[in-house]
Write a protein that holds these residues in place. Sequence first.
Motif, mmCIF file in Angstrom:
data_model
loop_
_atom_site.group_PDB
_atom_site.id
_atom_site.type_symbol
_atom_site.label_atom_id
_atom_site.label_comp_id
_atom_site.label_asym_id
_atom_site.label_seq_id
_atom_site.Cartn_x
_atom_site.Cartn_y
_atom_site.Cartn_z
ATOM 1 N N CYS A 284 -79.858 -22.642 -25.374
ATOM 2 C CA CYS A 284 -80.009 -21.323 -24.766
ATOM 3 C C CYS A 284 -80.307 -21.465 -23.285
ATOM 4 C CB CYS A 284 -81.137 -20.561 -25.459
ATOM 5 S SG CYS A 284 -81.446 -18.941 -24.756
ATOM 6 N N TYR B 63 -85.494 -17.356 -23.636
ATOM 7 C CA TYR B 63 -85.040 -16.230 -24.455
ATOM 8 C C TYR B 63 -85.268 -16.487 -25.934
ATOM 9 C CZ TYR B 63 -82.538 -14.629 -20.270
ATOM 10 O OH TYR B 63 -82.203 -14.215 -19.023
ATOM 11 N N THR B 64 -85.429 -17.750 -26.278
ATOM 12 C CA THR B 64 -85.710 -18.057 -27.673
ATOM 13 C C THR B 64 -86.755 -19.158 -27.742
ATOM 14 O OG1 THR B 64 -84.757 -18.690 -29.805
ATOM 15 C CG2 THR B 64 -83.809 -19.726 -27.854
ATOM 16 N N LYS C 11 -87.425 -19.618 -35.640
ATOM 17 C CA LYS C 11 -86.807 -19.361 -34.340
ATOM 18 C C LYS C 11 -86.927 -17.875 -34.019
ATOM 19 C CE LYS C 11 -82.341 -19.677 -31.934
ATOM 20 N NZ LYS C 11 -82.232 -18.280 -31.524
ATOM 21 N N GLN D 137 -86.013 -14.770 -31.313
ATOM 22 C CA GLN D 137 -85.243 -14.250 -30.192
ATOM 23 C C GLN D 137 -85.003 -12.770 -30.457
ATOM 24 O OE1 GLN D 137 -83.579 -16.051 -32.745
ATOM 25 N NE2 GLN D 137 -83.087 -13.947 -33.296
ATOM 26 N N ILE E 25 -79.312 -12.076 -24.978
ATOM 27 C CA ILE E 25 -78.223 -11.102 -25.011
ATOM 28 C C ILE E 25 -77.142 -11.532 -25.999
ATOM 29 C CG2 ILE E 25 -78.562 -10.177 -22.694
ATOM 30 C CD1 ILE E 25 -76.313 -12.138 -21.821
ATOM 31 N N MET E 26 -77.524 -12.389 -26.922
ATOM 32 C CA MET E 26 -76.614 -12.898 -27.948
ATOM 33 C C MET E 26 -75.423 -13.589 -27.283
ATOM 34 S SD MET E 26 -75.819 -10.776 -31.400
ATOM 35 C CE MET E 26 -74.888 -11.462 -32.769
ATOM 36 N N CYS E 27 -75.666 -14.142 -26.106
ATOM 37 C CA CYS E 27 -74.631 -14.839 -25.347
ATOM 38 C C CYS E 27 -73.382 -13.967 -25.208
ATOM 39 C CB CYS E 27 -74.273 -16.162 -26.001
ATOM 40 S SG CYS E 27 -75.621 -17.341 -25.996
ATOM 41 N N ALA F 16 -74.666 -19.730 -28.291
ATOM 42 C CA ALA F 16 -74.859 -21.149 -28.027
ATOM 43 C C ALA F 16 -75.864 -21.786 -28.980
ATOM 44 C CB ALA F 16 -75.315 -21.338 -26.583
ATOM 45 N N CYS F 17 -76.952 -21.079 -29.248
ATOM 46 C CA CYS F 17 -77.989 -21.665 -30.098
ATOM 47 C C CYS F 17 -77.452 -21.904 -31.500
ATOM 48 C CB CYS F 17 -79.213 -20.760 -30.138
ATOM 49 S SG CYS F 17 -78.868 -19.059 -30.599
ATOM 50 N N TRP G 167 -79.678 -9.866 -36.372
ATOM 51 C CA TRP G 167 -80.180 -11.178 -36.779
ATOM 52 C C TRP G 167 -81.055 -10.972 -37.995
ATOM 53 C CZ3 TRP G 167 -80.312 -16.045 -33.726
ATOM 54 C CH2 TRP G 167 -79.342 -16.033 -32.703
HETATM 55 S S1 SF4 Z 1 -77.989 -15.925 -28.669
HETATM 56 FE FE1 SF4 Z 1 -77.664 -16.920 -26.690
HETATM 57 S S2 SF4 Z 1 -79.192 -15.868 -25.378
HETATM 58 FE FE2 SF4 Z 1 -79.791 -15.478 -27.500
HETATM 59 S S3 SF4 Z 1 -81.234 -17.087 -28.044
HETATM 60 FE FE3 SF4 Z 1 -79.218 -17.798 -28.697
HETATM 61 S S4 SF4 Z 1 -78.454 -18.971 -26.957
HETATM 62 FE FE4 SF4 Z 1 -80.158 -17.753 -26.202
#
Ligand code: SF4
Lengths: 416, 307, 177
Positions: free
Chosen positions: B61, B97-98, B115, B117, B181-183, B195-196, B243
């Motif tokens: 992230c 962010y997380t 986790k 976020q 922002i959920m990427c 990404a996470c 989520w």
């Molecule tokens: S979705 Fe993207 S911004 Fe949100 S925690 Fe995962 S990597 Fe970070």
Amino acid sequence: MNSLKSQGFAPVVSHRKKDGSEWTVKEKLMLGLSPKEYMAVQLRNPFNWVLWAIYAVGLPILVGRFIFGLGWVTHSSYDYPWGLFLGWGLFVMVPLSASGFMMGTTVELFGRKDFKSIERLGLLNGLLGYLFAVMFLQVDLGQPWRLIYPMFVSLGPAAVLFLVAWHVATYLSCQVAELVPAFAEWMDFPKAKQFIKKIVLGLTVAGIILSTLHQGALGALFTYAPGKVHPLWYSSSFQWFQFFVSAVFAGLSMLIVVSTLTKWFMRWRCDETYLNNLSKLTLGLAKGASLALITYLVIKIIGIAHDNDWQYLASGWGAWFMFEMVVGVILPLIIYTMAVRNSNASLARFGAFLAVFGLALNRLNTALITFNWQLYQEIPHWREVVIVVTVYATYIVVYRAVLARMPILYTWKENK
Amino acid sequence: MKKLHRRSFLKGGLAGGAAIAAVGTSKHAEAAGSFGGYPDSMGVLVDLTKCVGCRTCEAACNKEQGLPAPDKSFDDPSVFEEKREGGLPRRTTEKAYTVVQKYDVPGREHPLFRKVQCNHCNEPACLTSCFVNAYKKTPEGAVMYDPTVCVGCRTCMIACPFYIPAYSYSSAINPVVKKCIMCYDTRLKFGKPPACVEACPQEVMTFGKRKDLLKLAHQRISEKPEAYVDHVYGENEVGGTAWMYLSDVPFDKIGYDTHLGDQPIISYVKEFLAIVPMVLTIWPALFTGFHLLSNRKDALKNEDNKS
Amino acid sequence: MGGRKKTLMGMAALMLLTAPAGAQSWAADGPGTVELGSLANHYSAVTFDHAMHVGVAANCAECHHHTTGLAPTDPNCVRCHEAGAQARSVACKDCHSDKRFSAEDLEKTGGNPQLYHKGKPGLKGAYHQKCLGCHTTMGGPTGCQDCHTRNDQGDAFFHSGKYAPAPKASGGHGGGH
Ligand code: SF4
Ligand code: SF4
Ligand code: SF4
């Protein structure tokens, strides 16, 4: 100044000096004193010494807030995004300033001309309270220069704060307009006064609507946080009404408090009509406040019954809640009732101080003390406290300055 | 998509003034709560039983979102012992962010890692509380934030029931809200998982359509009832979130708020929003009436005096 | 607990492990060692000692589910996959996609109502869940770098090693040194 007056000094009450010549604006600003006398008066007043001390510490910190950011003056809490700036500056100041719309309503709408001599004080208390609530907001906002964004740049009309923003802005202009007559008299602009006279009814009705809604909206803001505010201070159904009704007694009580302070410390500025009527009016206000208090007490109880929060009364929070209710609501209610029955204005004044304290405690409880009751208690940063004191001191300074000059506590004597 | 139109209609049509705007508010409120989210929005199912607390997701992230360097390495387990005020585990911040939290659950052989976020709610409290409309729920499911209009009132932080949005208090010039922002702009928009999700070696997170994930979640529970508590956290909480979580430990034991209820946060504000149009329409008539009445008395008195 | 935890922490892999057929050496009834890691980017490849694991595991089904002809160990799987038929392939990557998050894969797993194994992990997930699951119960190594050494790119990614943040750089590295 009180001592000056007893020595025979006569404050400005009309456009003409005793000798018949006109006061200049500069002279009016200096209360009709010579510059030297004026300075001497300022320096002699011990209250001013306190103010200077506050500014000596507070101004640099206030400036620092805008240079180094909020992180420098607060704990930068993510869990407590609102601290004292809003807790005190918005949630306490605004209800204490509800006097404006109530005096307008009483005098202009219900035609109770007997309240006329205190109407302007009520209006001024409202205007300045709101003005400084906005100041506090400006200190608190992350990007104060975007204050007008909710109005013109990006609108979020479905949000409660949107309503607060619009209503406070509109209401502020209403209040400015309502006080134009006082300013017009002092500055000798008779036309402006006449114009306001024509629209005063509209202004007053607008004032009631806006006040009902935004006082309530301040409460409704907390309904966004059902799990965070303690259940005893939270009611999804009645929060707005509780905030509105408590603003009614708070505004009236604050007016009693302020009028008491003027009677004590600014007697030189008050005219006979004001001073002679004050006790009677205090009792009138006390009566109104006691009605609001009893309504408030009832809806508080209904709120608890409705959500079935009784079990919380047995906890530590419950004791704290009872303290607030007893000292801040029930006691002032009893005192007001006794005062009205025995026509004892001093007693009513004592009750007013309690009611104002109760209101402040209620708002701080909702916004800060019981907020996040399941997490931990946030103690504001000392710099945050200093800034609040500094801005509030400025409020007092401005308040005092206006009272000393414009025809609020006295009636302007027209020429001729 | 109809809902979306209703929203943009509100936005456009209400620029007129406070009064009209306030009326519109309540219209929105009446419909609120029925908005179940976009039908094909994406989501993430987090299976907490699989997480080993390696914090690769945090590192991913950090990189994806271009966040500032962390205070400690991402392979440093000592962060799990860090406590914020109140003895609470660390939370999302302006720099993260997380975050992964560790819970030592009595009777469980290994610690449980969680986790945290943004949950990308279906009817987000942050969005509905924002008075400059800085938030947006995209059809893909992400809750986006526009830093260029944010005034910094921080009501969204008050409203978020999950304590997610952080604020960059450290900045004097341009403080903004910081949250996951959920990427969206780098990945989700192109159909790629966050990404996470992709970085996690354990594939703790499954990415897919929210409705499919729900089926999958219940399938997992019914296949291994002994391995999970029978609750998909986020299925209904505050109106449902994108989520969602599976766990073998009751959620209230690992820091989840299980008292949030199934209503979206905006539904608690409805009662106030509903009175707004009433006050706006009834008050003027009512109080003008009062005025006329009291003045009539005056007028009568005057006439009496005259006669 | 501390020690194991510590190693667990280090357990981190942003690599897609694959088992390229060319890199196998064969023992009696299976590969001797397998080189896993043609897609590694934060860690170097893993040399998997298959022969050794054959000796440790109770049977092939422990890792290979139903594909080797033995009955799967998970009773849930037995409902459909009984003992008997050997699958066409027993290699992990033939069932567990090494492109778990590619558009095609997401489409295949998400959009297909017929598909039963919707939550089937990709190759990376399958490895880690299987290896770590067993290592945890059997006391095998569980730190990231117990199995694969992190490369420079990996250090940068984790802000560790020479990329560690200055003041608190000593904070206890997990997994293999
Ligand atoms: S979705 Fe993207 S911004 Fe949100 S925690 Fe995962 S990597 Fe970070
Ligand atoms: S990367 Fe996966 S296993 Fe590691 S901490 Fe994050 S969610 Fe847990
Ligand atoms: S979790 Fe909080 S920040 Fe995220 S969408 Fe929901 S309300 Fe908004």
